[in-house]
Scaffold this motif. Structure first.
Motif, PDB file in Angstrom:
ATOM      1  N   VAL A   7      10.030  -5.192  -5.318  1.00 29.48           N
ATOM      2  CA  VAL A   7       8.692  -4.593  -5.309  1.00 29.48           C
ATOM      3  C   VAL A   7       7.967  -4.953  -4.013  1.00 29.48           C
ATOM      4  O   VAL A   7       7.315  -4.102  -3.386  1.00 29.48           O
ATOM      5  CB  VAL A   7       7.884  -5.054  -6.534  1.00 29.48           C
ATOM      6  CG1 VAL A   7       6.424  -4.606  -6.424  1.00 29.48           C
ATOM      7  CG2 VAL A   7       8.500  -4.498  -7.819  1.00 29.48           C
ATOM      8  N   ASP A   8       8.101  -6.188  -3.575  1.00 30.83           N
ATOM      9  CA  ASP A   8       7.443  -6.628  -2.344  1.00 30.83           C
ATOM     10  C   ASP A   8       8.003  -5.948  -1.101  1.00 30.83           C
ATOM     11  O   ASP A   8       7.339  -5.917  -0.056  1.00 30.83           O
ATOM     12  CB  ASP A   8       7.571  -8.146  -2.187  1.00 30.83           C
ATOM     13  CG  ASP A   8       6.699  -8.923  -3.153  1.00 30.83           C
ATOM     14  OD1 ASP A   8       5.796  -8.312  -3.761  1.00 30.83           O
ATOM     15  OD2 ASP A   8       6.920 -10.146  -3.307  1.00 30.83           O
ATOM     16  N   GLN A   9       9.213  -5.402  -1.198  1.00 29.49           N
ATOM     17  CA  GLN A   9       9.791  -4.676  -0.052  1.00 29.49           C
ATOM     18  C   GLN A   9       9.310  -3.232   0.023  1.00 29.49           C
ATOM     19  O   GLN A   9       9.657  -2.511   0.954  1.00 29.49           O
ATOM     20  CB  GLN A   9      11.322  -4.702  -0.114  1.00 29.49           C
ATOM     21  CG  GLN A   9      11.950  -6.067  -0.275  1.00 29.49           C
ATOM     22  CD  GLN A   9      11.378  -7.115   0.658  1.00 29.49           C
ATOM     23  OE1 GLN A   9      11.372  -6.936   1.884  1.00 29.49           O
ATOM     24  NE2 GLN A   9      10.890  -8.206   0.089  1.00 29.49           N
ATOM     25  N   GLY A  10       8.501  -2.815  -0.966  1.00 27.56           N
ATOM     26  CA  GLY A  10       7.935  -1.472  -0.916  1.00 27.56           C
ATOM     27  C   GLY A  10       8.736  -0.420  -1.670  1.00 27.56           C
ATOM     28  O   GLY A  10       8.935   0.689  -1.166  1.00 27.56           O
ATOM     29  N   TYR A  11       9.162  -0.758  -2.886  1.00 29.18           N
ATOM     30  CA  TYR A  11       9.902   0.198  -3.719  1.00 29.18           C
ATOM     31  C   TYR A  11       9.183   0.387  -5.052  1.00 29.18           C
ATOM     32  O   TYR A  11       8.586  -0.554  -5.585  1.00 29.18           O
ATOM     33  CB  TYR A  11      11.327  -0.297  -3.987  1.00 29.18           C
ATOM     34  CG  TYR A  11      12.201  -0.302  -2.757  1.00 29.18           C
ATOM     35  CD1 TYR A  11      12.979   0.803  -2.421  1.00 29.18           C
ATOM     36  CD2 TYR A  11      12.222  -1.411  -1.919  1.00 29.18           C
ATOM     37  CE1 TYR A  11      13.769   0.792  -1.272  1.00 29.18           C
ATOM     38  CE2 TYR A  11      13.001  -1.429  -0.772  1.00 29.18           C
ATOM     39  CZ  TYR A  11      13.771  -0.316  -0.449  1.00 29.18           C
ATOM     40  OH  TYR A  11      14.546  -0.324   0.689  1.00 29.18           O
ATOM     41  N   THR A  12       9.251   1.615  -5.573  1.00 30.21           N
ATOM     42  CA  THR A  12       8.813   1.867  -6.941  1.00 30.21           C
ATOM     43  C   THR A  12       9.978   1.498  -7.852  1.00 30.21           C
ATOM     44  O   THR A  12      10.992   2.195  -7.885  1.00 30.21           O
ATOM     45  CB  THR A  12       8.431   3.332  -7.148  1.00 30.21           C
ATOM     46  OG1 THR A  12       7.388   3.683  -6.230  1.00 30.21           O
ATOM     47  CG2 THR A  12       7.944   3.565  -8.570  1.00 30.21           C
ATOM     48  N   LEU A  13       9.836   0.395  -8.563  1.00 29.92           N
ATOM     49  CA  LEU A  13      10.951  -0.154  -9.341  1.00 29.92           C
ATOM     50  C   LEU A  13      10.730   0.057 -10.832  1.00 29.92           C
ATOM     51  O   LEU A  13       9.675  -0.289 -11.373  1.00 29.92           O
ATOM     52  CB  LEU A  13      11.106  -1.653  -9.059  1.00 29.92           C
ATOM     53  CG  LEU A  13      12.206  -2.376  -9.841  1.00 29.92           C
ATOM     54  CD1 LEU A  13      13.576  -1.803  -9.527  1.00 29.92           C
ATOM     55  CD2 LEU A  13      12.183  -3.879  -9.551  1.00 29.92           C
ATOM     56  N   SER A  32      16.260   5.860   0.750  1.00 32.76           N
ATOM     57  CA  SER A  32      15.083   5.830  -0.127  1.00 32.76           C
ATOM     58  C   SER A  32      13.907   6.665   0.367  1.00 32.76           C
ATOM     59  O   SER A  32      12.808   6.575  -0.180  1.00 32.76           O
ATOM     60  CB  SER A  32      14.628   4.377  -0.330  1.00 32.76           C
ATOM     61  OG  SER A  32      15.631   3.643  -0.999  1.00 32.76           O
ATOM     62  N   GLY A  33      14.119   7.482   1.386  1.00 35.02           N
ATOM     63  CA  GLY A  33      13.093   8.439   1.782  1.00 35.02           C
ATOM     64  C   GLY A  33      11.942   7.850   2.575  1.00 35.02           C
ATOM     65  O   GLY A  33      11.877   6.660   2.855  1.00 35.02           O
ATOM     66  N   ALA A  34      10.999   8.722   2.914  1.00 35.61           N
ATOM     67  CA  ALA A  34       9.834   8.345   3.704  1.00 35.61           C
ATOM     68  C   ALA A  34       8.840   7.553   2.863  1.00 35.61           C
ATOM     69  O   ALA A  34       8.878   7.585   1.635  1.00 35.61           O
ATOM     70  CB  ALA A  34       9.172   9.605   4.265  1.00 35.61           C
ATOM     71  N   MET A  35       7.937   6.866   3.556  1.00 33.82           N
ATOM     72  CA  MET A  35       6.914   6.086   2.879  1.00 33.82           C
ATOM     73  C   MET A  35       5.795   6.993   2.373  1.00 33.82           C
ATOM     74  O   MET A  35       5.397   7.961   3.047  1.00 33.82           O
ATOM     75  CB  MET A  35       6.339   5.025   3.815  1.00 33.82           C
ATOM     76  CG  MET A  35       7.376   4.077   4.395  1.00 33.82           C
ATOM     77  SD  MET A  35       8.314   3.151   3.151  1.00 33.82           S
ATOM     78  CE  MET A  35       7.054   2.015   2.558  1.00 33.82           C
ATOM     79  N   ILE A  36       5.295   6.681   1.174  1.00 26.93           N
ATOM     80  CA  ILE A  36       4.213   7.434   0.546  1.00 26.93           C
ATOM     81  C   ILE A  36       3.218   6.436  -0.047  1.00 26.93           C
ATOM     82  O   ILE A  36       3.532   5.245  -0.150  1.00 26.93           O
ATOM     83  CB  ILE A  36       4.740   8.369  -0.560  1.00 26.93           C
ATOM     84  CG1 ILE A  36       5.382   7.528  -1.687  1.00 26.93           C
ATOM     85  CG2 ILE A  36       5.749   9.383  -0.001  1.00 26.93           C
ATOM     86  CD1 ILE A  36       5.730   8.337  -2.921  1.00 26.93           C
ATOM     87  N   PRO A  37       2.028   6.865  -0.452  1.00 26.71           N
ATOM     88  CA  PRO A  37       1.094   5.945  -1.107  1.00 26.71           C
ATOM     89  C   PRO A  37       1.725   5.339  -2.361  1.00 26.71           C
ATOM     90  O   PRO A  37       2.448   6.004  -3.105  1.00 26.71           O
ATOM     91  CB  PRO A  37      -0.096   6.836  -1.451  1.00 26.71           C
ATOM     92  CG  PRO A  37      -0.045   7.932  -0.439  1.00 26.71           C
ATOM     93  CD  PRO A  37       1.416   8.192  -0.201  1.00 26.71           C
ATOM     94  N   ALA A  38       1.439   4.063  -2.576  1.00 26.36           N
ATOM     95  CA  ALA A  38       2.037   3.345  -3.707  1.00 26.36           C
ATOM     96  C   ALA A  38       1.677   3.995  -5.035  1.00 26.36           C
ATOM     97  O   ALA A  38       0.566   4.494  -5.223  1.00 26.36           O
ATOM     98  CB  ALA A  38       1.579   1.886  -3.694  1.00 26.36           C
ATOM     99  N   GLU A  82       0.818  -1.208   0.000  1.00 29.56           N
ATOM    100  CA  GLU A  82       0.000   0.000   0.000  1.00 29.56           C
ATOM    101  C   GLU A  82       0.853   1.260   0.000  1.00 29.56           C
ATOM    102  O   GLU A  82       0.442   2.299  -0.528  1.00 29.56           O
ATOM    103  CB  GLU A  82      -0.939   0.005   1.211  1.00 29.56           C
ATOM    104  CG  GLU A  82      -2.010  -1.072   1.152  1.00 29.56           C
ATOM    105  CD  GLU A  82      -3.003  -0.957   2.297  1.00 29.56           C
ATOM    106  OE1 GLU A  82      -2.857  -0.032   3.130  1.00 29.56           O
ATOM    107  OE2 GLU A  82      -3.938  -1.778   2.349  1.00 29.56           O
ATOM    108  N   GLU A  83       2.027   1.165   0.594  1.00 31.74           N
ATOM    109  CA  GLU A  83       2.950   2.289   0.623  1.00 31.74           C
ATOM    110  C   GLU A  83       4.294   1.879   0.038  1.00 31.74           C
ATOM    111  O   GLU A  83       4.669   0.701   0.070  1.00 31.74           O
ATOM    112  CB  GLU A  83       3.154   2.804   2.049  1.00 31.74           C
ATOM    113  CG  GLU A  83       1.932   3.467   2.663  1.00 31.74           C
ATOM    114  CD  GLU A  83       2.245   4.104   3.998  1.00 31.74           C
ATOM    115  OE1 GLU A  83       1.723   5.202   4.272  1.00 31.74           O
ATOM    116  OE2 GLU A  83       3.024   3.505   4.771  1.00 31.74           O
ATOM    117  N   VAL A  84       5.010   2.866  -0.493  1.00 32.10           N
ATOM    118  CA  VAL A  84       6.347   2.636  -1.042  1.00 32.10           C
ATOM    119  C   VAL A  84       7.280   3.737  -0.564  1.00 32.10           C
ATOM    120  O   VAL A  84       6.835   4.807  -0.139  1.00 32.10           O
ATOM    121  CB  VAL A  84       6.328   2.612  -2.590  1.00 32.10           C
ATOM    122  CG1 VAL A  84       5.522   1.446  -3.107  1.00 32.10           C
ATOM    123  CG2 VAL A  84       5.812   3.934  -3.142  1.00 32.10           C
TER     124      VAL A  84
END
Length: 601
Positions: free
Chosen positions: A282-288, A570-576, A249-251
């Motif tokens: 991707v499953d770790q929460g990154y925009t790849l 990689s910065g703070a979490m944001i909506p995916a 949900e977040e990246v």
């Protein structure tokens, strides 16, 4: 299987029918073989082996050694003669006892000779033992050559090893018990299938013999390999840009863009769900984002390293920033793409551009002072042959590179598969890694020669700087936080050479990880397998031997360690982010169209 009539001792009607059918197949196969050889694409003869000067120098040096130290030469000859004659006498004695048995075998084990007949049958055992002794004698003769330059001695060892491997009795039908047994069991059908496999491989490569390593019909891009969901969001003449669909949900706010080597296809990082680095990231929460390079044809002959940097790296950076709205990103370069990432980083530094927040290098060389196992192919005679080939075709064909890489492991990647396919008549295995290995890409003529001459041969980047894009690019200007992963048994980018290049980079924030295994398995090493461990040591001022001696070993994959390092940058979490949101054009589904283009011949 009935082969004879029970009352006459003659071949049965069924056996005769099978034989006739096989003979009919031979006629058709002969026509196909004649056609493919008549229309064979040719290549520069100098790419098939070293020029005769190497062997002439070796012969001269060997004779000089014989004249200055004849006792040494005589000693080795007598040792070889003694072993050979003793072996012959022991074989004769074994036969004279009236039993079909072999004499004692003192030559050791070799996985090519696993059939029990190599040990028990006197004929096959004699062949095996004599081959092993011949191999030992030739290797010793090469070792004894002293009056040669080290790089020439290394080439001589390599090519003499190729001769030894080629002449193994397992590579010939009359001296391979496995192939002979299979032919008898199948009434010759295995040989017909083998001939069909051989001709099919020749046809697939326009007359060039490249052994097919995997069953190509077993795989479908986007079907059972390269299946991580995503969209192609940009395309130019150099690459397609894939943005993968989020699974969280977040990246992290900072996007990640991966540059694979353009010698191969990107999906080595996305073979299947269980070992896909793409899916795991991707499953770790990154925009790849993944760069999928074009497979060039002759129209790309004038495309050079500068085009890959400007229209590849810098354009990808610009598109990722535009799509995500972020000013900075993290970048990964694998193999030659890691080498080129260092060039791009030096260029950005000179331009005052801080787009890249951190860089990760997978098995990348930037210091080519030790050319490793590729040294035999980086001498002038071979490079001149490649240059003539690229001028003729506009590209360096993928099959040239495929042969080069394969012969570095000739028994595993050439002779072993050839025996199974051509003499045993077996269908290549449905193995995704081998399928990828055979799905190569061409290199543009200009780019290939810039890379081979300037980077590999002259080592300009590490020794003074490399001129590109109107700038003088140097390793010291690679000063972003960096993480480098090298592989312990990598024969393409040896870890000590990768380490030496990282030492020369200007970053004050460096992490170096050395993982077990080789160029592919060391990188594609998911945590779920618990297979290969890795080494770490924060002191990068040490030489590579001392670094390893003081390194800490950790069981399991390096992926979690790298992700922890990446997370901090990689910065703070944001909506995916969803591909296509904000009006971004979607060109097609992943894995895209460029990856599907085959390079044949």
């Amino acid at each position: 299987m009935t082969t004879n009539s029970s009352d006459t001792g003659q071949p049965s009607a069924e056996a005769l029918a099978r034989m006739t059918e096989n003979l009919t197949k031979v006629e058709g196969l002969r026509d196909r073989l004649t056609a493919v050889l008549a229309n064979r694409n040719t290549h520069q003869a100098s790419l098939d082996g070293p020029n005769q000067e190497l062997f002439a120098k070796a012969a001269k040096a060997y004779m000089q050694e014989a004249m200055t130290n004849p006792a040494k030469l005589i000693e080795h000859q007598l040792e070889y003669w003694t072993k050979s004659v003793t072996h012959f006498v022991e074989a004769q004695q074994a036969l004279a006892r009236g039993t079909l048995s072999a004499p004692q075998d003192r030559t050791g084990t070799d996985r090519r000779f696993t059939n029990p007949m190599w040990e028990k049958h006197p004929y096959f055992n004699f062949l095996k033992q004599q081959y092993m002794r011949n191999s030992e004698a030739l290797a010793q003769a090469v070792e004894d050559v002293e009056d040669m330059e080290p790089h020439e001695k290394k080439r001589l060892k390599y090519f003499s090893r190729q001769i030894i491997d080629m002449m193994s009795p397992t590579n010939f039908l009359p001296t391979n018990p496995d192939a002979l047994q299979r032919a008898v069991e199948t009434e010759g059908e295995s040989l017909i299938k083998g001939l069909e496999n051989l001709i099919s491989d020749l046809e697939a490569n326009h007359g060039e013999l490249i052994v097919r390593l995997a069953d190509e019909d077993a795989f479908e891009l986007g079907g059972n390999i390269a299946t991580t969901p995503g969209k192609v969001v940009f395309r130019n003449r150099m690459f397609e840009l894939i943005q993968y669909s989020p699974t969280t949900e977040e990246v992290h706010g900072t996007p990640l863009v991966v540059f694979p080597p353009w010698i191969n296809k990107f999906y080595i990082l996305d073979l299947k769900e269980q070992n896909s680095l793409v899916k795991w990231v991707v499953d770790q929460g990154y925009t790849l984002f993944m760069v999928s390079w074009v497979n060039p044809d002759a129209s790309y002959r004038d495309v050079g390293m500068d085009d890959y940097v400007l229209d590849g790296y810098l354009e990808a950076f610009a598109q990722v920033k535009k799509i995500t709205g972020e000013k900075r990103l993290n970048a990964v370069g694998y193999c030659i793409a890691g080498t080129t990432l260092s060039l791009a980083l030096s260029l950005l530094k000179q331009r005052g551009d801080d787009t890249v927040k951190s860089a990760t290098f997978f098995t990348a060389l930037t210091d080519f002072s030790d050319q490793g196992e590729f040294q035999p192919f980086l001498t002038d005679d071979f490079i001149e042959g490649i240059e003539a080939e690229t001028k003729d075709k506009g590209i360096l064909p993928s099959i040239v590179m495929a042969r080069t890489f394969s012969f570095l492991r000739s028994n595993d990647l050439v002779y072993g598969p050839a025996v199974k396919s051509y003499m045993m008549g077996e269908t290549p295995p449905a193995f995704d890694l081998l399928y990828w290995n055979g799905d190569g890409a061409n290199l543009p003529a200009k780019m290939a020669m810039q890379y081979l001459r300037g980077l590999c041969q002259r080592n300009e980047l590490a020794e003074g700087g490399y001129d590109l894009c109107g700038h003088h690019l140097v390793l010291d200007e690679v000063d972003v936080p960096l993480c480098a992963i090298a592989c312990e048994t990598d024969h393409i980018a040896p870890w000590k050479d990768s380490y030496r290049g990282v030492q020369k980079m200007g970053s004050k924030d460096k992490t170096f990880i050395m993982t077990q295994s080789g160029h592919i398995a060391g990188i594609v090493n998911p945590p779920s397998k618990g297979k290969y461990g890795h080494y770490t040591n924060k002191d990068l001022t040490l030489n590579h031997e001392d670094w390893l001696a003081g390194a800490k070993f950790t069981d399991g994959s390096w992926w979690p360690r790298w992700e922890k390092w990446l997370r901090k940058r990689s910065g703070a979490m944001i909506p995916a982010r969803i591909p296509g949101e904000g009006g971004q054009e979607i060109l097609c589904d992943a894995p895209g169209t460029y990856v599907a283009v085959k390079a044949r011949g």
